[in-house]
Design an enzyme around this catalytic site. Structure first.
Site, short mmCIF file in Angstrom:
data_model
loop_
_atom_site.label_atom_id
_atom_site.label_comp_id
_atom_site.label_asym_id
_atom_site.label_seq_id
_atom_site.Cartn_x
_atom_site.Cartn_y
_atom_site.Cartn_z
N SER A 80 80.12 -17.97 -27.28
CA SER A 80 81.08 -16.88 -27.27
C SER A 80 81.59 -16.61 -28.68
CB SER A 80 82.23 -17.21 -26.30
OG SER A 80 83.02 -16.07 -26.06
N ASN A 81 82.71 -15.92 -28.81
CA ASN A 81 83.27 -15.61 -30.13
C ASN A 81 84.79 -15.56 -30.05
OD1 ASN A 81 84.15 -12.77 -29.51
ND2 ASN A 81 81.95 -12.57 -29.10
N HIS A 82 85.43 -15.26 -31.18
CA HIS A 82 86.89 -15.37 -31.31
C HIS A 82 87.67 -14.14 -30.85
CE1 HIS A 82 87.17 -19.27 -33.11
NE2 HIS A 82 86.26 -18.97 -34.03
#
Ligand code: C5P
Length: 224
Positions: A29-31
């Site tokens: 995933s990512n931030h």
């Protein structure tokens, strides 16, 4: 008195990250916090629109009057968006969609073994949701994208506007901790064919109101 800027309009928005499963307990995933997309949903609802918010996993409350559709993966987000895109007047792609997913999701939790010091995951490209919306030939919504860049902001944004056939792109510089990602603030420059508008650093909700106003103005111009 005048009607609100988006009364009678349907706005479809994506927000947050996507999660790409590796196995039953792990994901890529990512931030992305989802804050900008949720602020846009709130601003569009306040402007009188019917708002549908397709969101990846985030820790945010649903803005008043907004219909929320929760998804996990890019493929799920793509399906949820394509089911609704043609009925929308405006599509805003604010989600940080994972560009790639794991080619084969393991059915069981992957185990580390004493013999393997390295593990290779094969990734395959996810669908480009906003490009697919912008490519609709029948009942295509006014399509607005986001570009988060750490350098060459204007050039990359203008390139994305052309390449993905968007009507508007909102570019933000994510190289600074003072804005973007988990911040409550953002600074954005919006680009369209033949023009631009710089929105200085301010709370995401006021950036959202300015973007919604810009979109409403562009829609009115289109009709004339
Ligand atoms: O190419 P890039 O990912 O930087 O483009 C960002 C824009 O494209 C954002 O509006 C984002 O929501 C959208 N996007 C998408 N589907 C993808 C990748 C990006 O809708 N698979």
């Amino acid at each position: 008195s005048r009607l609100p800027a988006l009364s009678g309009k349907t706005v479809l928005i994506t927000a947050g990250p996507t999660r790409e499963a590796i196995d039953p307990v792990r994901f890529l995933s990512n931030h992305s916090s989802g804050k900008m997309g949720f602020a846009l949903a709130e601003a569009a609802a306040k402007a009188g629109a019917r708002v549908q918010l397709v969101t990846g996993p985030v820790n945010l409350a649903t803005p008043a009057g907004v219909e929320r559709i929760d998804v996990q993966s890019a493929q799920q987000m793509h399906t949820a968006v394509m089911q609704r895109a043609s009925a929308a007047d405006i599509f805003i792609g604010c989600a940080a969609v994972a560009d790639y997913r794991v080619a084969e999701v393991a059915e069981q939790k992957m185990k580390k073994t004493s013999s393997n010091d390295e593990l290779t995951l094969t990734l395959v490209k996810n669908p480009d949701i906003i490009a697919d919306v912008a490519a609709l030939t029948y009942q295509r919504p006014f399509t607005v994208g986001f570009a988060a860049e750490t350098e060459n902001l204007a050039n990359y944004a203008k390139d994305k506007l052309q390449r993905k056939k968007l009507d508007l792109i909102c570019a933000n510089d994510v190289s600074s901790k003072e804005q973007g990602f988990h911040s409550e603030h953002n600074a954005i420059t919006a680009y369209w064919q033949g023009g631009e508008l710089a929105l200085e650093r301010q709370p995401k909700i006021s950036i959202a109101h300015a973007i919604i106003e810009l979109i409403a103005n562009k829609l009115t111009q289109k009709r004339q």
